[in-house]
Design a protein around this motif. Structure first.
Motif: not given
Length: 291
Positions: A8-9, A5, A13, A34-39
């Motif tokens: 920052k996204a 986690h 990325e 990649y979930d497209g967010n921050k993980t």
């Protein structure tokens, strides 16, 4: 699965991209999501130790070096050493990079640097990462990368020492320039021949001056009145004479004193090859002319 986690996204990325770069050579061994967010999630299908050492850990160390290292260096510069001016920070950062680039030569000197900072990163990752782990990357940095961060602090300290020396040097050069501005040239021309580590003085008739004669040229008031030490063998007599022209003959233009003379005397000084003086001396002796 290893789940990471980020704060920052953009960081998530970047790691995802670095993992996919390595996935090309290990497609059946692991998968990154990649979930497209921050993980970022990493699924390991092959031998865990092999996948971690060959693909995951190199991606993690590359991420720290490319994304995080400059941020950590700047944080150390401002938070540990209290340099808050942005321009100063950037100059110190550039100097720190010069030490980091030469790190291999540094850590080979002794037991204190038995491993490079990249080795410290790899060791931290290897001792921590395992399948089934979920963690915050910022916590990993805080609690697991202390030896790595301490190494960065060491190089920032060296960079700051170098920065302070450079500032003192610039002050010294400016002081000598100001001395020259207020002085009337005592000689129209002086010849200076560099035979490392010595500089040999010749007057406008190309007569060599003895060390005693050179010392007699020094304006003692100039030396005493200045707050910084002025070299008595080269700089003090030259600044005292303030020649209108200096011809410096050397095969070592990168020598520290040669560069200082160029910085102080600027347009008054002309740099020549060492062999040119021998030719000039021979020509002068042959025709009896004085330039």
């Amino acid at each position: 699965m290893i789940e990471i986690h980020f704060d920052k996204a953009s960081e998530a990325e970047k790691l995802f991209w670095l993992l996919n770069e390595r996935k090309r050579d290990a497609c059946p061994l692991f998968h990154a999501a990649y979930d497209g967010n921050k993980t970022v999630a990493v699924y390991i299908y092959g031998d865990e130790k092999h996948v971690l050492e060959t693909y995951i850990i190199p991606a993690m160390t590359a991420f720290v070096q490319s994304v995080l290292e400059d941020r950590l260096l700047l944080s150390i510069i401002s938070g540990v050493f209290y340099f808050r001016d942005r321009e100063e920070q950037q100059q110190i950062l550039a100097l720190a990079h010069s030490f980091l680039d030469g790190e291999r030569r540094d850590y080979q000197k002794g037991a204190e640097f038995a491993a490079s900072r990249m080795a410290l990163l790899r060791e931290a990752c290897a001792s921590f990462l395992r399948d089934g782990l979920s963690f915050s990357f910022s916590s990993f940095v805080t609690f697991r990368l202390k030896p790595y961060i301490e190494r960065l602090e060491h190089y920032v300290g060296l960079a700051i020492d170098e920065y302070k020396l450079e500032q003192e040097y610039q002050t010294f050069v400016q002081m000598l320039r100001e001395c020259l501005v207020g002085r009337t040239p005592q000689w129209p021309r002086l010849y200076l021949v560099h035979d490392p580590p010595h500089f040999v003085f010749y007057d406008r008739h190309r007569r060599e001056l003895s060390a005693a004669e050179v010392k007699q040229l020094i304006d003692r008031h100039l030396v005493v009145s200045q707050p910084m030490y002025i070299d008595s063998s080269v700089l003090a007599p030259l600044v005292s004479l303030a020649p209108a022209e200096i011809e410096l003959y050397t095969d070592h233009p990168d020598d520290g004193m040669v560069q200082t003379l160029q910085n102080v005397f600027q347009e008054r000084l002309r740099l020549r090859r060492r062999a040119d003086f021998s030719h000039l001396f021979a020509a002068s002796a042959g025709n009896g002319e004085e330039s």
